[in-house]
Design a protein around this motif. Structure first.
Motif, short mmCIF file in Angstrom:
data_model
loop_
_atom_site.label_atom_id
_atom_site.label_comp_id
_atom_site.label_asym_id
_atom_site.label_seq_id
_atom_site.Cartn_x
_atom_site.Cartn_y
_atom_site.Cartn_z
N HIS A 19 -4.80 -73.46 -16.37
CA HIS A 19 -4.43 -74.06 -15.08
C HIS A 19 -5.66 -74.62 -14.38
O HIS A 19 -5.67 -75.78 -13.92
N ALA A 20 -6.72 -73.81 -14.30
CA ALA A 20 -7.93 -74.24 -13.62
C ALA A 20 -8.60 -75.40 -14.34
O ALA A 20 -9.00 -76.39 -13.70
N ILE A 21 -8.70 -75.32 -15.66
CA ILE A 21 -9.36 -76.38 -16.42
C ILE A 21 -8.57 -77.69 -16.31
O ILE A 21 -9.16 -78.78 -16.18
N THR A 22 -7.24 -77.59 -16.32
CA THR A 22 -6.41 -78.78 -16.12
C THR A 22 -6.73 -79.43 -14.77
O THR A 22 -6.88 -80.65 -14.66
N ALA A 23 -6.86 -78.60 -13.73
CA ALA A 23 -7.14 -79.12 -12.39
C ALA A 23 -8.52 -79.75 -12.32
O ALA A 23 -8.69 -80.84 -11.74
N TYR A 24 -9.52 -79.09 -12.90
CA TYR A 24 -10.88 -79.62 -12.81
C TYR A 24 -11.04 -80.93 -13.59
O TYR A 24 -11.66 -81.88 -13.11
N LEU A 25 -10.46 -80.99 -14.78
CA LEU A 25 -10.50 -82.22 -15.56
C LEU A 25 -9.66 -83.31 -14.91
O LEU A 25 -10.04 -84.49 -14.89
N GLY A 26 -8.52 -82.92 -14.35
CA GLY A 26 -7.67 -83.89 -13.67
C GLY A 26 -8.33 -84.46 -12.44
O GLY A 26 -8.27 -85.68 -12.19
N SER A 27 -8.98 -83.62 -11.66
CA SER A 27 -9.68 -84.08 -10.47
C SER A 27 -10.79 -85.06 -10.85
O SER A 27 -10.98 -86.08 -10.18
N ARG A 28 -11.46 -84.77 -11.94
CA ARG A 28 -12.57 -85.64 -12.40
C ARG A 28 -12.05 -87.04 -12.74
O ARG A 28 -12.77 -88.03 -12.54
N LYS A 29 -10.81 -87.14 -13.24
CA LYS A 29 -10.25 -88.43 -13.62
C LYS A 29 -9.35 -89.04 -12.55
O LYS A 29 -8.70 -90.06 -12.78
N GLY A 30 -9.30 -88.41 -11.38
CA GLY A 30 -8.55 -88.98 -10.27
C GLY A 30 -7.08 -88.65 -10.23
O GLY A 30 -6.32 -89.23 -9.45
#
Length: 381
Positions: free
Chosen positions: A218-229
């Motif tokens: 969940h956290a890694i999805t959010a951090y990678l998602g935030s990085r790509k907008g």
């Protein structure tokens, strides 16, 4: 009718633990510092849970009320309670500990019997931690009473409860999946019969399974998602590049969990696939800013990213995808999140290497340290 106090009247308290208690025949008293929420609970005494999944439905929760957790009525309520649960967030446990201690002292003075207190938080050993905090405020007599009459069973909780707006401000939206696993040997007196509560004598394995798989992914999805907008977990996991990275991280943590605790490998792969399906739920708008908040806590040595990476490394198993997740967490930049601001300031003041040491506890000469720094710099390119 038995009485339960649920500390924390937020979405998780109302949409998960408090609801299960009410559905199991408890009179549920929600305790919180939010006066608006407490007033609404007192006035309405009920709310609706909206199941947000392909099989959409509603569930009515009734017979509940509210009480201010910092008000004069909370100690008498603790004296008369049969069960206490929390969903306040790990950082608030130490704040409510003094209140619980006062209630326990009053119970002891009143000659009350057994009480169990279950901290339902995304934290390994949350109930044990709460017990330590409570005991700091107890007299010797109070500590003796706790040893004889107060259980602090640890638990593992799992349900996505995103922000929700309904006609009734108390209404809450939840996914259909949930899991609440509680440490049976730690109960004092008869174990309560609560619908949806599963008992185990090996809780550590299930706590880490959830923390190192669901919470990690969940956290890694959010951090990678935030990085790509991307704005939501759903949008993020539907990005093929992010999906591949997240599944790799969960499978690396999964391999470590299977080796460490003897979980069935095929069953654990099904668990991972179920988690991916939950992330893709189109009816839950789970924003990456909510899921990614408090990166310092989530980068902790025993938490959802560094914890499974360390377990995998100690077992001689691959863990590079997890370390890339840690690098993504360091890149997470949310000006409205104090911990995110703190991480970015650490990077500015001490460089990436210093920030890795400060946030993860890994020494500069630890093999994983350089790999996180390298992954961070690679993302910068």
């Amino acid at each position: 009718m038995p009485t339960a106090i649920q500390f924390g009247a937020g979405n998780i308290g109302r949409g998960f633990i408090g609801a299960l208690l009410a559905q199991s025949g408890y009179k549920v008293i929600f305790a919180d510092v939010n006066e608006t929420l407490i007033s609404a609970l007192r006035d309405k005494g009920e709310y609706t849970i909206h199941i947000m999944d392909l099989d959409q439905r509603t569930e009515k929760v009734s017979g509940v009320t509210g009480i201010l957790s910092n008000g004069p009525d909370i100690v008498p309520a603790i004296v008369d309670a049969d069960l206490i649960t929390t969903a306040v967030g790990p950082n608030v446990l130490k704040i409510i500990a003094s209140t619980l201690a006062k209630g326990i002292e009053a119970r002891a003075a009143a000659g009350k019997g057994d009480l169990n207190i279950i901290a339902c938080e995304n934290m390994v050993g949350a109930s044990s931690f709460l017990k330590e905090q409570v005991e700091q405020h107890l007299s010797d007599a109070g500590k003796k009473y706790v040893a004889e009459h107060v259980g602090f069973p640890n638990s593992s909780v799992d349900r996505i409860v995103p922000p929700f707006t309904g006609e009734n401000p108390l209404d809450v939206g939840v996914e259909s999946f949930y899991e609440w696993i509680v440490e049976e040997p730690a109960f004092k007196g008869p174990v309560p019969n609560i619908e949806g509560m599963k008992l185990t004598d090996n809780l550590v394995a299930y706590v880490q399974r959830k923390l190192f798989t669901l919470n990690s992914g969940h956290a890694i999805t959010a951090y990678l998602g935030s990085r790509k907008g991307h704005q939501t977990v759903e949008d993020s996991i539907n990005d093929p590049e992010i999906r591949e990275a997240v599944l790799s991280a969960m499978r690396q943590s999964g391999a470590a969990l299977v080796r460490q605790y003897g979980f069935d490998a095929e069953e654990h792969e099904k668990y991972i696939q179920k988690i991916e399906k939950r992330f893709k739920n189109p009816y839950i708008r789970d924003e990456v800013l909510r899921v990614g908040r408090e990166p310092l806590r989530k980068l902790g040595a025993k938490d959802r990213i560094i914890g499974p990476a360390t377990m995998a490394a100690d077992l001689g198993l691959p863990h590079d995808a997890l370390l890339r997740g840690a690098a993504a967490a360091l890149h997470y930049n949310n000006p409205e999140d104090p911990q995110s601001v703190q991480v970015q300031q650490l990077i500015k003041d001490k460089g990436v290497a210093g920030a890795v040491t400060e946030s993860t506890g890994l020494s500069a000469d630890h093999p994983m340290h350089a790999k996180i720094v390298g992954a961070y710099n690679e993302m910068d390119k």
